[in-house]
Scaffold this motif. Structure first.
Motif, PDB file in Angstrom:
ATOM      1  N   GLU A  39      51.226  34.514  52.021  1.00 18.56           N
ATOM      2  CA  GLU A  39      49.855  34.436  51.499  1.00 18.56           C
ATOM      3  C   GLU A  39      48.973  35.500  52.143  1.00 18.56           C
ATOM      4  O   GLU A  39      49.179  35.893  53.278  1.00 18.56           O
ATOM      5  N   ASN A  42      43.082  36.231  50.618  1.00 17.47           N
ATOM      6  CA  ASN A  42      42.181  36.530  49.502  1.00 17.47           C
ATOM      7  C   ASN A  42      42.718  35.875  48.228  1.00 17.47           C
ATOM      8  O   ASN A  42      43.812  36.197  47.777  1.00 17.47           O
ATOM      9  N   TYR A  43      41.916  34.986  47.642  1.00 17.35           N
ATOM     10  CA  TYR A  43      42.407  34.216  46.481  1.00 17.35           C
ATOM     11  C   TYR A  43      42.755  35.114  45.307  1.00 17.35           C
ATOM     12  O   TYR A  43      43.554  34.753  44.446  1.00 17.35           O
ATOM     13  N   ARG A  44      42.147  36.273  45.213  1.00 15.33           N
ATOM     14  CA  ARG A  44      42.402  37.151  44.080  1.00 15.33           C
ATOM     15  C   ARG A  44      43.699  37.946  44.231  1.00 15.33           C
ATOM     16  O   ARG A  44      44.340  38.293  43.259  1.00 15.33           O
ATOM     17  N   SER A  47      50.282  37.609  46.325  1.00 13.00           N
ATOM     18  CA  SER A  47      50.870  37.342  47.631  1.00 13.00           C
ATOM     19  C   SER A  47      51.698  38.558  48.033  1.00 13.00           C
ATOM     20  O   SER A  47      52.276  39.245  47.217  1.00 13.00           O
ATOM     21  N   GLU A 262      45.330  32.877  38.987  1.00 12.94           N
ATOM     22  CA  GLU A 262      45.474  33.856  40.060  1.00 12.94           C
ATOM     23  C   GLU A 262      44.191  34.659  40.316  1.00 12.94           C
ATOM     24  O   GLU A 262      44.203  35.625  41.040  1.00 12.94           O
ATOM     25  N   GLY A 263      43.115  34.295  39.657  1.00 15.34           N
ATOM     26  CA  GLY A 263      41.871  35.022  39.899  1.00 15.34           C
ATOM     27  C   GLY A 263      41.755  36.322  39.120  1.00 15.34           C
ATOM     28  O   GLY A 263      40.899  37.151  39.400  1.00 15.34           O
TER      29      GLY A 263
END
Lengths: 275, 275
Positions: A39, A42-44, A47, A262-263
């Motif tokens: 990970e 950053n959510y955007r 990975s 996934e943003g």
DNA sequence: CTAATAGTGTCTATTAGACAGTATGTT
DNA sequence: AACATACTGTCTAATAGACACTATTAG
């Protein structure tokens, strides 16, 4: 015995003295390679993928407390590849895994105990299939691999420990770009296993370009972005998406599924082409 | 032994019982490949090139009177590759020859005498360097190799005898075009040597395309026509001269010498590029 | 002159590299 | 709206395939 004339193979075999030639032990060592997701926070962001190898810690001499590739002695009536499968199953509980013979190391001094010849195999796995826990003396190490004309440097890292080794490349003959490898730096990897790791990674890099070997490390459904990441992490370089998609196009089939959440724009899931 | 706690490697090694694990014999088999010239009768025509392999006739069981690859048992303190070099020198009196490990065959039933694991090597030679006579039980066989999706057929011919074998290809995994080979026809080649021949030729064909391996089979000076013939005979197909010359251009250097007396325009002699 | 290979020029088709631009989700 | 990745279009450069053409020798 060579002097006696035998009239048939049966007669010859009955009389055969198997102690005529030197005998020695053989082991198989398995280079288990995979690509894992880490990970990024950053959510955007996608990975981060890491190329990794499974090592086990030795609990006895020789090389006590050093790391090494999983391996074991072959039995007198066991096929070499079956021995490799047995070791693989012990460590990962996986079967029907891609397994390829790499090289047989035959230096008489490679094991301090006695003469042991070792045939190494490379196994490629998709970590998602790894349901069971790996044994407690085993650990996945991320691979940092750098190579130039003269040498190869590798750093392995499992989050707690580092293993670092360096290999000098000596050109065998210029006609084939074959090298002899001399391990001239090695913090804690047992036996001649640095050579096994390096020859396996080199083989995998080459095969990535002219075979579909990569799909052995992929789950059933994947996005083209993920597939490209796997290529990039193994080859150690960035690729351009349009060119990558052109090359890979004939090997995969589009599905109806999408990867979302996934943003950013969802991406089509593909699978390895069946026909 | 595993129960005892050792304080040092020395102590451990002193106590080590090398009979703990099964022991067996190892042999090396060598696939010696070359390309030979055969006269055509027509003074104008180029000599016909043939791809060939050196075999020896077995004079004892098992496989008495069958042909096989030169080989021998490795000694307890002998490096695998050194054993291969020893066999190669015995058969051809050549040293410093291109030698590459092919594959290690470990089927427990491959030798009817006892368990023998065999590591095969491929040697490439330029027949012009072969000054000495080969041993009287040895012979060069021309290779006729045909392959399709499903099988490989090989006919070997030394002018007096034919050896014919056929191999069924079973796809291991489609992702890599790897096959298991099943020898289902074999007139007179011993052991699993059909597989060794086939895997060596496949390897050579592949390496021809992405390495300079071919120059190990060439004399110091050669014409581009001769070089093209060697490619053609190994690949088993005709090539177009302009394309061939473009590809090979960077690997060779022109010399001042010409090859004349051939009934047609003389041709420039080239050599393998030094730098 | 003839048969045969040596060697070159060039057109076309295919493939690879580069980059810009549009699309579309989540927060 | 902003960000990050998904995905496509297109120009250019490099490479491969095909074929026609010229060159040169021994006999």
């Amino acid at each position: 015995m060579d002097g006696k004339i035998y009239r048939s193979e049966e007669e010859f075999l009955k009389d055969y003295d198997s102690s005529l030639y030197d005998k020695l032990s053989i082991t198989t060592d398995i280079l288990i390679l995979s690509v894992s997701n880490e990970e990024t926070g950053n959510y955007r962001k996608l990975s981060d993928k890491k190329f990794s190898v499974l090592l086990v810690k030795r609990d006895n001499y020789p090389f006590k407390d050093k790391w090494c590739l999983p391996g074991g002695f072959i039995k007198i009536d066991e096929d070499l590849e079956d021995a490799a499968k047995r070791v693989l199953k012990n460590e990962t509980n996986l079967q029907n895994i891609y397994l390829e013979q790499l090289f047989t190391f035959g230096d008489p001094k490679r094991d301090p105990r006695m003469r042991v010849v070792s045939t190494s195999y490379m196994a490629l796995i998709d970590k998602n299939k790894l349901n069971e826990k790996i044994p407690k003396n085993a650990s996945w190490f991320n691979i940092d691999f750098t190579e130039d004309e003269k040498r190869i440097n590798v750093i392995l890292d499992n989050g707690y420990e580092f293993i670092k080794f360096g290999i000098k490349k000596i050109l065998r003959e210029k006609s084939t770009d074959r090298y002899d490898y001399i391990v001239d730096e090695n913090t804690s990897l047992a036996f001649d296993h640095p050579k096994v790791i390096v020859s396996g990674i080199s083989r995998l890099k080459n095969k990535l370009e002219y075979t579909d070997i990569v799909f052995n490390m992929m789950p059933k459904y994947f996005t083209l972005g993920e597939l490209q990441q796997v290529y990039e992490v193994i080859l150690g370089k960035k690729l351009l998406a349009p060119a990558f998609r052109r090359i890979i196009a004939g090997k995969v089939s589009k599905t109806e599924k999408y990867k979302t959440g996934e943003g950013h724009r969802p991406s089509v899931l593909y699978e390895y082409k069946k026909y």
